[in-house]
Scaffold this motif. Structure first.
Motif, PDB file in Angstrom:
ATOM      1  N   LEU A   5       0.832  -1.206   0.000  1.00 54.10           N
ATOM      2  CA  LEU A   5       0.000   0.000   0.000  1.00 54.10           C
ATOM      3  C   LEU A   5       0.866   1.257   0.000  1.00 54.10           C
ATOM      4  O   LEU A   5       1.801   1.379   0.780  1.00 54.10           O
ATOM      5  N   ARG A   6       0.508   2.152  -0.917  1.00 56.70           N
ATOM      6  CA  ARG A   6       1.194   3.442  -0.963  1.00 56.70           C
ATOM      7  C   ARG A   6       0.140   4.540  -0.954  1.00 56.70           C
ATOM      8  O   ARG A   6      -1.051   4.253  -0.964  1.00 56.70           O
ATOM      9  N   TRP A   7       0.607   5.797  -0.926  1.00 60.45           N
ATOM     10  CA  TRP A   7      -0.341   6.917  -0.897  1.00 60.45           C
ATOM     11  C   TRP A   7      -0.111   7.857  -2.060  1.00 60.45           C
ATOM     12  O   TRP A   7       1.021   8.108  -2.446  1.00 60.45           O
ATOM     13  N   LEU A   8      -1.232   8.334  -2.613  1.00 63.37           N
ATOM     14  CA  LEU A   8      -1.138   9.235  -3.770  1.00 63.37           C
ATOM     15  C   LEU A   8      -1.784  10.585  -3.462  1.00 63.37           C
ATOM     16  O   LEU A   8      -2.744  10.654  -2.692  1.00 63.37           O
ATOM     17  N   LEU A   9      -1.245  11.604  -4.098  1.00 60.21           N
ATOM     18  CA  LEU A   9      -1.888  12.921  -4.077  1.00 60.21           C
ATOM     19  C   LEU A   9      -2.361  13.154  -5.509  1.00 60.21           C
ATOM     20  O   LEU A   9      -1.558  13.298  -6.415  1.00 60.21           O
ATOM     21  N   THR A  10      -3.684  13.119  -5.707  1.00 59.49           N
ATOM     22  CA  THR A  10      -4.239  13.054  -7.056  1.00 59.49           C
ATOM     23  C   THR A  10      -5.050  14.295  -7.418  1.00 59.49           C
ATOM     24  O   THR A  10      -5.750  14.844  -6.571  1.00 59.49           O
ATOM     25  N   SER A  11      -4.931  14.704  -8.700  1.00 59.72           N
ATOM     26  CA  SER A  11      -5.796  15.764  -9.226  1.00 59.72           C
ATOM     27  C   SER A  11      -6.503  15.239 -10.460  1.00 59.72           C
ATOM     28  O   SER A  11      -5.885  14.570 -11.290  1.00 59.72           O
ATOM     29  N   LYS A  12      -7.811  15.526 -10.558  1.00 56.16           N
ATOM     30  CA  LYS A  12      -8.591  15.047 -11.710  1.00 56.16           C
ATOM     31  C   LYS A  12      -9.183  16.248 -12.420  1.00 56.16           C
ATOM     32  O   LYS A  12      -9.870  17.057 -11.796  1.00 56.16           O
ATOM     33  N   ILE A  13      -8.859  16.345 -13.714  1.00 58.79           N
ATOM     34  CA  ILE A  13      -9.296  17.534 -14.463  1.00 58.79           C
ATOM     35  C   ILE A  13     -10.144  17.093 -15.655  1.00 58.79           C
ATOM     36  O   ILE A  13      -9.724  16.211 -16.412  1.00 58.79           O
ATOM     37  N   PRO A  14     -11.334  17.675 -15.844  1.00 65.86           N
ATOM     38  CA  PRO A  14     -12.174  17.262 -16.963  1.00 65.86           C
ATOM     39  C   PRO A  14     -11.738  17.937 -18.268  1.00 65.86           C
ATOM     40  O   PRO A  14     -11.324  19.079 -18.252  1.00 65.86           O
ATOM     41  N   LEU A  15     -11.839  17.180 -19.380  1.00 68.35           N
ATOM     42  CA  LEU A  15     -11.595  17.770 -20.710  1.00 68.35           C
ATOM     43  C   LEU A  15     -12.961  17.896 -21.369  1.00 68.35           C
ATOM     44  O   LEU A  15     -13.669  16.909 -21.537  1.00 68.35           O
ATOM     45  N   ILE A  16     -13.313  19.109 -21.731  1.00 70.01           N
ATOM     46  CA  ILE A  16     -14.667  19.357 -22.250  1.00 70.01           C
ATOM     47  C   ILE A  16     -14.630  19.350 -23.772  1.00 70.01           C
ATOM     48  O   ILE A  16     -13.731  19.941 -24.365  1.00 70.01           O
ATOM     49  N   ASP A  17     -15.604  18.684 -24.419  1.00 71.18           N
ATOM     50  CA  ASP A  17     -15.631  18.671 -25.883  1.00 71.18           C
ATOM     51  C   ASP A  17     -16.404  19.879 -26.413  1.00 71.18           C
ATOM     52  O   ASP A  17     -16.863  20.726 -25.644  1.00 71.18           O
ATOM     53  N   VAL A  18     -16.551  19.942 -27.769  1.00 70.30           N
ATOM     54  CA  VAL A  18     -17.195  21.117 -28.378  1.00 70.30           C
ATOM     55  C   VAL A  18     -18.642  21.309 -27.921  1.00 70.30           C
ATOM     56  O   VAL A  18     -19.167  22.423 -27.953  1.00 70.30           O
ATOM     57  N   ASN A  19     -19.272  20.215 -27.531  1.00 68.26           N
ATOM     58  CA  ASN A  19     -20.670  20.336 -27.085  1.00 68.26           C
ATOM     59  C   ASN A  19     -20.778  20.746 -25.626  1.00 68.26           C
ATOM     60  O   ASN A  19     -21.872  20.871 -25.076  1.00 68.26           O
ATOM     61  N   GLY A  20     -19.646  20.922 -24.981  1.00 69.22           N
ATOM     62  CA  GLY A  20     -19.670  21.318 -23.572  1.00 69.22           C
ATOM     63  C   GLY A  20     -19.786  20.122 -22.636  1.00 69.22           C
ATOM     64  O   GLY A  20     -20.006  20.293 -21.442  1.00 69.22           O
ATOM     65  N   ASP A  21     -19.656  18.915 -23.192  1.00 69.66           N
ATOM     66  CA  ASP A  21     -19.732  17.728 -22.328  1.00 69.66           C
ATOM     67  C   ASP A  21     -18.330  17.276 -21.927  1.00 69.66           C
ATOM     68  O   ASP A  21     -17.367  17.515 -22.652  1.00 69.66           O
ATOM     69  N   VAL A  22     -18.256  16.588 -20.793  1.00 70.16           N
ATOM     70  CA  VAL A  22     -16.958  16.053 -20.379  1.00 70.16           C
ATOM     71  C   VAL A  22     -16.636  14.849 -21.261  1.00 70.16           C
ATOM     72  O   VAL A  22     -17.432  13.915 -21.352  1.00 70.16           O
ATOM     73  N   ALA A  23     -15.493  14.917 -21.963  1.00 69.60           N
ATOM     74  CA  ALA A  23     -15.131  13.835 -22.868  1.00 69.60           C
ATOM     75  C   ALA A  23     -14.064  12.933 -22.256  1.00 69.60           C
ATOM     76  O   ALA A  23     -14.050  11.734 -22.476  1.00 69.60           O
ATOM     77  N   ARG A  24     -13.177  13.550 -21.486  1.00 70.54           N
ATOM     78  CA  ARG A  24     -12.064  12.805 -20.893  1.00 70.54           C
ATOM     79  C   ARG A  24     -11.807  13.336 -19.486  1.00 70.54           C
ATOM     80  O   ARG A  24     -12.150  14.477 -19.180  1.00 70.54           O
ATOM     81  N   ILE A  25     -11.110  12.524 -18.706  1.00 66.74           N
ATOM     82  CA  ILE A  25     -10.629  13.020 -17.411  1.00 66.74           C
ATOM     83  C   ILE A  25      -9.123  12.826 -17.399  1.00 66.74           C
ATOM     84  O   ILE A  25      -8.636  11.721 -17.672  1.00 66.74           O
ATOM     85  N   ILE A  26      -8.430  13.918 -17.138  1.00 60.79           N
ATOM     86  CA  ILE A  26      -6.974  13.808 -17.035  1.00 60.79           C
ATOM     87  C   ILE A  26      -6.642  13.624 -15.563  1.00 60.79           C
ATOM     88  O   ILE A  26      -7.086  14.406 -14.719  1.00 60.79           O
TER      89      ILE A  26
END
Ligand code: ADP
Length: 677
Positions: free
Chosen positions: A360-381
């Motif tokens: 077991l290890r520990w992470l410090l994570t950030s999740k950023i949404p990538l929005i497509d042309v329609n304004g919807d979330v297409a990916r998560i970085i």
């Protein structure tokens, strides 16, 4: 006037009959005029055409049925010449004129006139045709031709019309403008004059040599008159032109498209490089970086995460979190992802556990949404840094800090306690020191009085004032005298030391004739050094040498040092040396005596301390002389030190600052000034 024969009548009737018959079937208007131009016959079609009945037009001149603007033409029909010869400008010609209907409407007609001689008189037969429809068609044709020409010249594409050998027959305005040739120049040219030669060589199939037909839409390069190369797209087709087989080729300038294509290629190239670079960077960052689609599948991952899971990068792609992590953990990650997907907002710096092959290890994570042309979330970085070590460090640091804090608290308490104790001790020391000083001062004083009485009476006894003493009594009384004097010296020294220590002693600076003072001391000591046969040597002493010091105390210093030197020297000499240095006077008392061992150096100035040796023990002394001497030197703001070698001798040096007198005087002035305030 000629008489009308029966044959003529017959003949005329026959003609009339034929005419009427003809006119019944004729579509065109048929009219007859006499040599005066007056209408003599008017058929049904004429009636239909002009709206006049035969009755209404008979004896009317044809001119009245023709539009005036055409009159001059009609005029040519002039019958004056015709009357005689049957000849006229209009005879046997087809004229286009404007007729006027009964209702005054004008309409285009075609009039054909021919001469007929009836009974020696010339008549004109006219056939009139309504040409409205034809005129309209002609106009339409003209219009459409006009349109085509406009189109031909104004179309953005160049149009080349070639004969089957490839010679230009016609070109449009765009062709001229694009390639910079005038139309007449084109007409002298061959298609090869505008094709880039290298392209023809490269692509022989570009143009069919036999027919000069471009088989398909092809891209080629045309060369303008000024040598400029223009990329074009050309299409040719065999067709008829002016009833002759020809090739009609349409060419489109694709310069802009080519530039765009080039730019596109370049940007694709750049994108590829950038993508490679990005991959390289991502793979070398010591953090987990990946992006996922909204269905929880990995789309792109970096080397770090692949290594962490002992997998290849491509093995991870397309997989879901649930295929890689334990269910609970995958669900926790996915819950965060869902939050980002539904809100469209980033989630930053989440601390989360991470199950790896190494535990077991520990992470410090950030999740950023990538929005497509329609304004919807297409990916998560997702970017995650391994913070296991930091966390460990933090907890260690916390433990350590806590321990340290406790330790510091404990030590501080200890220190405070110690300080408190020390303060108490210091108080006690101060108290006892004060007590000691007071005690010693009182005791010394109290002791000195009876001692002085003892010494006084002893002296009287020795002098025989109370009668002569026998040998034994004399012996004892001498002992009492010696011991009492010794005791008195000691008590005096103790008293002096105590006084100095309790700052009860001040020095009284006076001008001193050094020579006199030294002589005085030496003469006091003479019995002592004479007894031992020692030489007393004086060095550096100028006559009339003046110094400033407390006379009594300075004398005491000199006395102590010289008496010690004599006491601890059996043979040789004792030297007194004076040195006048820059800021101070230096006094050196040197002997060739027993010397002092280095181990005893530290006791020399201490109270009641004497070197432990049989020789020293044999010499009376209290161990107070040098302790007092040092204090007196210090009172004068000077220093005292010594050098010595066992068995060789000892040298004591002390200094007295020269400015002492001015200093002491100043102090005195200030003190007296202050006391007067
Ligand atoms: P006292 O002479 O009464 O013993 P002092 O304080 O004068 O006491 O001297 C302390 C000790 O220092 C002496 O006992 C002696 O051992 C040593 N001492 C002092 N002067 C000399 C000297 N000139 N040579 C050798 N030893 C000395």
């Amino acid at each position: 006037m000629k008489s009308v024969s029966s044959v003529d009548i017959k003949e005329r009737k026959k003609v009339e009959e034929e005419l009427r018959l003809l006119s019944q079937y004729a579509q065109d208007a048929i009219i007859q005029m006499n040599s005066d131009g007056l209408i003599t016959y008017w058929n049904k079609s004429a009636e239909r055409l002009f709206g006049y009945t035969e009755k209404e037009v008979l004896s009317k001149n044809l001119h009245s049925l023709l539009a005036p603007q055409r009159y001059h033409k009609a005029h040519k029909i002039g019958f004056s010449k015709f009357k005689k010869s049957g000849q006229g400008a209009a005879i046997n010609k087809t004229l286009e004129l404007e007729g006027i209907k009964k209702d005054s409407a004008e309409f285009p007609i075609e009039l054909s006139l021919s001469a007929v001689q009836i009974k020696g008189e010339w008549n004109a037969i006219g056939i009139i045709r309504d040409i409205s429809k034809r005129k309209k068609i002609e106009q339409k044709l003209r219009d459409s031709e006009e349109k085509l020409r406009t189109l031909f010249d104004n179309i953005n594409d160049a149009i080349y019309i070639l004969d089957l050998k490839g010679n230009f027959i016609n070109v449009n305005a765009t062709a001229c403008k694009r390639l910079g040739y005038e139309k007449r120049e084109f007409l002298q040219m061959h298609i090869h004059d505008i094709n880039a030669p290298e392209l023809i060589a490269e692509n022989p199939q570009l143009i069919d040599e036999k027919l000069w037909i471009v088989k398909d839409i092809v891209e080629t390069v045309h060369v303008a008159k000024n040598g400029k190369k223009i990329p074009v797209e050309i299409y040719g087709k065999q067709s008829l032109y002016q009833n002759e087989p020809a090739i009609i080729a349409v060419s489109r300038d694709i310069t802009r498209r080519k530039i765009t294509e080039k730019q596109l290629k370049e940007s694709e190239k750049k994108y590829k490089i950038l993508s490679k670079e990005l991959e390289l960077i991502l793979d070398n960052i010591p953090a987990l970086i990946f992006y996922k689609d909204t269905k929880n599948n990995f789309i792109r991952v970096n080397q770090y995460i692949a290594d962490a899971h002992n997998m290849k990068k491509k093995e991870l792609i397309g997989r879901s979190l649930f295929e890689i992590y334990p269910k609970d953990q995958a669900q926790a990650y996915w819950d965060d992802d869902l939050e980002v997907i539904t809100s469209g907002k980033s989630k930053l710096n989440i601390e989360e556990p991470w199950e790896t092959k190494d535990g077991l290890r520990w992470l410090l994570t950030s999740k950023i949404p990538l929005i497509d042309v329609n304004g919807d979330v297409a990916r998560i970085i997702v970017t995650s840094i391994d913070i296991t070590e930091r966390k460990k460090g933090e907890s260690l640091k916390r433990i350590f800090t806590e321990k340290l804090e406790k330790e510091v608290q404990y030590r501080t308490k200890e220190l405070n306690d110690a300080l408190e104790k020390q303060k108490l001790y210091l108080d006690q020391i101060e108290k006892s020191s004060r007590f000691k000083t007071e005690f010693l001062a009182t005791m010394s004083h109290e002791l000195r009085t009876p001692l002085n009485a003892i010494i006084g009476f002893t002296d009287l006894l020795l002098e025989g004032i109370f009668g002569k003493l026998n040998e034994e009594q004399l012996e004892y009384i001498k002992d009492i005298d010696e011991s009492s004097n010794h005791l008195l010296d000691m008590i005096t020294n103790i008293l002096d030391i105590s006084r100095i220590e309790s700052s009860q002693v001040t020095i009284n600076i006076e001008k001193i004739q050094l020579n006199n003072l030294i002589d005085n001391v030496i003469s006091t000591l003479r019995p002592l050094y004479n007894e031992k046969g020692l030489i007393i040597d004086l060095k550096g002493l100028k006559k009339e040498q003046l110094i400033f010091a407390d006379r009594i105390k300075f004398k005491q210093i000199i006395y102590n040092l010289l008496s010690n030197a004599i006491k601890f020297t059996e043979k040789g000499k004792v030297t007194f040396e004076f040195r006048d240095s820059k800021d101070m006077w230096e006094f050196i008392v040197k002997d060739t005596g027993i010397g002092i061992a280095e181990k005893d150096f530290n006791i020399i100035f201490k109270e009641f301390k004497r070197v432990k040796s049989a020789y020293v023990d044999s010499i009376p002394g209290s161990g107070l002389g040098l302790a007092l001497t040092k204090r007196i030197v210090n009172l004068h703001e000077g220093d005292i030190l010594f050098t010595s070698k066992l068995g060789k001798g000892t040298a004591f040096t002390f200094t007295i600052p020269k400015n002492l007198s001015s200093k002491v005087n100043l102090e005195k002035i200030v003190k007296s000034f202050l006391s007067k305030l």
